[in-house]
Design a protein around this motif. Structure first.
Motif, PDB file in Angstrom:
ATOM      1  N   GLY A 133       0.294  74.339  12.904  1.00  0.00           N
ATOM      2  CA  GLY A 133      -0.907  74.780  12.199  1.00  0.00           C
ATOM      3  C   GLY A 133      -2.068  73.853  12.455  1.00  0.00           C
ATOM      4  O   GLY A 133      -2.788  73.452  11.547  1.00  0.00           O
ATOM      5  N   GLY A 135      -4.996  74.259  14.177  1.00  0.00           N
ATOM      6  CA  GLY A 135      -6.321  74.803  13.961  1.00  0.00           C
ATOM      7  C   GLY A 135      -7.344  74.434  15.024  1.00  0.00           C
ATOM      8  O   GLY A 135      -7.042  73.757  16.011  1.00  0.00           O
ATOM      9  N   ASP A 158      -0.569  76.520  17.164  1.00  0.00           N
ATOM     10  CA  ASP A 158      -1.372  77.415  16.339  1.00  0.00           C
ATOM     11  C   ASP A 158      -1.253  78.813  16.937  1.00  0.00           C
ATOM     12  O   ASP A 158      -1.207  78.965  18.164  1.00  0.00           O
ATOM     13  N   ASN A 324      -5.359  70.072   8.103  1.00  0.00           N
ATOM     14  CA  ASN A 324      -4.661  69.607   9.302  1.00  0.00           C
ATOM     15  C   ASN A 324      -5.224  68.357   9.874  1.00  0.00           C
ATOM     16  O   ASN A 324      -6.122  67.733   9.648  1.00  0.00           O
TER      17      ASN A 324
END
Length: 324
Positions: A133, A135, A158, A324
């Motif tokens: 995750g 991003g 991601d 993140n």
């Protein structure tokens, strides 16, 4: 009684802010969006105790919706600033343009210290690390790779190809990071045997917006991670549960919880570190534990080797819901 009254006032305030946010036409950065989310964070950040299990059903529903709205707003915010930073010839030299960069520095330092405490008695750093995750603006990976884990290879996952493209561009002009930063466009639920290659896996707070989604991801990692590998998760405590999902020890089937840390400064996320056990054990307690969100404090006495509370001394300044 006074404490209960404060909690009632806090919950009413959160619900009031939620209704304002839910009426916005867009969650992209703007004066109204910034103002409302700043107010929300200011409301949720002071120390408090909120028992999720005792919240009325309508408040539970608002909390679930609010977490998703926070996640959507963060995605827009990071994409916005990733595009701005990407316009510079050397984007990483301008990270302080991001208004909440200092929060990432604090969180990454905190996570590095916790990781160092539990990773290896030999003092060696992990060779391969995955961040799930990551991003469009993978500041946690960037900060950890730049300042703390300077020989570690980072694999960033991601499911959004545009987010990965923007993230890759941010590090492309750096003399070191392109050789140590790999970006994978994939749903982590579709990644299997590759997960065995990582010494440490970080799971971003908003991977799995509700408890069922979160547990599915954790169970998938438990199935494919190498025995002894570490899983670091971000959770929430107190009123901060209105901003992020809560990870409870009961939901970490197949892992031994090593430590839980609840910051009480402007770093929003709690940090949970656990180790993949050799043979995951399924606890048959007569009902499906995956569909229960336990008391926020229940994680602490169950399996923590130590749980400490630490306050950063610098005053409360710009606040960011760290993802993140």
């Amino acid at each position: 009684m006074e404490s209960l009254q404060r909690e009632i006032i806090l919950i009413e305030k959160v619900c009031e802010i939620y209704h304002k946010i839910s009426k916005l036409d867009s969650l992209k950065p703007s004066e109204d969006v910034d103002s409302l989310f700043t107010e929300l964070v200011r409301t949720c950040i002071p120390p408090s105790f909120i028992n999720i299990a005792t919240l009325p059903a309508d408040v539970q529903e608002i909390r679930s919706k609010l977490i998703r709205l926070c996640g959507e707003a963060e995605g827009h915010l990071e994409a916005h600033f990733s595009a701005i930073l990407g316009s510079f010839p050397n984007p990483l030299q301008h990270l302080n343009e991001f208004p909440y960069y200092s929060n990432y520095l604090k969180l990454s330092r905190l996570e590095f210290d916790i990781l160092t405490e539990h990773y290896s008695a030999s003092g060696q750093a992990p060779k391969r690390l995955a961040f799930v995750g990551s991003g469009p603006m993978p500041l946690s990976s960037i900060v950890l790779a730049s300042y703390h884990l300077k020989d570690t290879i980072f694999h960033n996952y991601d499911k959004d190809s545009m987010a990965n493209s923007m993230a890759s561009h941010l590090v492309s002009s750096d003399p070191d990071l392109p050789q140590r930063m790999v970006f994978h466009t994939a749903n982590i639920m579709d990644v299997t045997d590759e997960l065995k290659e990582y010494d440490v896996i970080f799971l971003a707070a908003l991977v799995g917006m509700d408890i069922d989604e979160k547990v599915k991801v954790i169970d998938h990692l438990a199935k494919y991670m190498a025995p002894g590998a570490l899983l670091m998760l971000r959770s929430a405590h107190g009123a901060r549960v209105f901003l992020y999902p809560v990870v409870d020890a009961q939901q970490l089937q197949g892992f031994e919880v090593l430590s839980v840390f609840h910051p009480n400064d402007d770093v929003i996320n709690s940090v949970v570190i656990s180790r993949k056990i050799a043979e995951p054990v399924t606890i048959d307690d007569g009902y499906n534990h995956h569909h229960h969100e336990w008391r926020i404090d229940s994680i602490m006495p169950l399996s923590c080797k130590y749980c400490e509370f630490k306050t950063f001394n610098d005053p409360l300044g710009q606040m960011k819901m760290i993802d993140n």
